[in-house]
Design a protein around this motif. Structure first.
Motif, PDB file in Angstrom:
ATOM      1  N   THR A  80       0.841  -1.191   0.000  1.00  0.00           N
ATOM      2  CA  THR A  80       0.000   0.000   0.000  1.00  0.00           C
ATOM      3  C   THR A  80       0.876   1.240   0.000  1.00  0.00           C
ATOM      4  N   ALA A  81       0.259   2.393  -0.214  1.00  0.00           N
ATOM      5  CA  ALA A  81       0.993   3.661  -0.225  1.00  0.00           C
ATOM      6  C   ALA A  81       1.642   3.931   1.132  1.00  0.00           C
ATOM      7  N   ASP A  82       1.077   3.375   2.202  1.00  0.00           N
ATOM      8  CA  ASP A  82       1.619   3.570   3.541  1.00  0.00           C
ATOM      9  C   ASP A  82       2.158   2.228   4.055  1.00  0.00           C
ATOM     10  N   HIS A  94      -5.203   3.401   2.884  1.00  0.00           N
ATOM     11  CA  HIS A  94      -4.510   3.483   1.598  1.00  0.00           C
ATOM     12  C   HIS A  94      -4.705   2.249   0.720  1.00  0.00           C
TER      13      HIS A  94
END
Length: 188
Positions: A80-82, A94
């Motif tokens: 994920t983006a995070d 995210h």
């Protein structure tokens, strides 16, 4: 490997429970510093949408999958983006579920300061984010595998550090389960 659950297992819940346990076995023995995410696709629908999949599976396997309206296929998502966040609720914000996802599963380890167990309720009362009391003698992480389907069906498997068995149930981590369910709903 598991403790019996007091929660009822109707057919959709049993299918989700099987997918959750399959993922728990898949990540077993690996430290999970950050959450891992798995989309759940309905096997029969996936075969209809992707006819070439039948050739990859073989005739017998494809026939079994096509005949089971409840079989769930897990597909691990890219990071994920995070991805560096150990907080599953933060990382969940995210996650982008693919269109074919009928549900999703989260697998992660919660550090002792991220969870607590109410002694009167046992492990089924584990709650992420509660810092005050993390259970007598609990010094290691709590392995959690939480699954949900778009229709509201949920299932969880929790394992304390050092335990050989999972505690199973439909709503062992209510806040996380609710957030996972919400993330699966179509954006309005």
């Amino acid at each position: 490997m598991t403790n019996p659950s007091p929660d009822p297992l109707d057919a959709p819940t049993a299918a989700l429970a099987a997918a959750v346990l399959e993922i728990a076995r898949h990540v077993e023995g690996e430290p999970l510093a950050a959450p891992r995410w798995f989309a759940l696709a309905n096997g029969a629908q996936l075969l209809t949408q992707q006819p070439g999949l039948a050739a990859l599976l073989g005739e017998e396997s494809a026939a079994v999958m096509a005949g089971d309206e409840l079989q769930l296929i897990s597909i691990e998502l890219d990071e994920t983006a995070d991805a560096d966040s150990a907080d599953p609720l933060r990382a969940l914000a995210h996650v982008e579920w693919p269109v074919m996802a009928a549900g999703g599963v989260l697998a992660c380890d919660l550090a002792p300061e991220q969870w607590s167990v109410r002694e009167d309720d046992g492990p089924s009362a584990a709650t992420p984010g509660a810092v005050s009391d993390h259970g007598a003698g609990s010094t290691g992480p709590l392995r959690i595998v939480v699954g949900a389907l778009e229709d509201g069906t949920t299932w969880s498997a929790l394992q304390r550090d050092g335990d050989q068995q999972y505690t199973l149930g439909a709503a062992l981590l209510p806040d996380l389960t609710a957030a996972l369910l919400e993330s699966l709903q179509p954006a309005s």
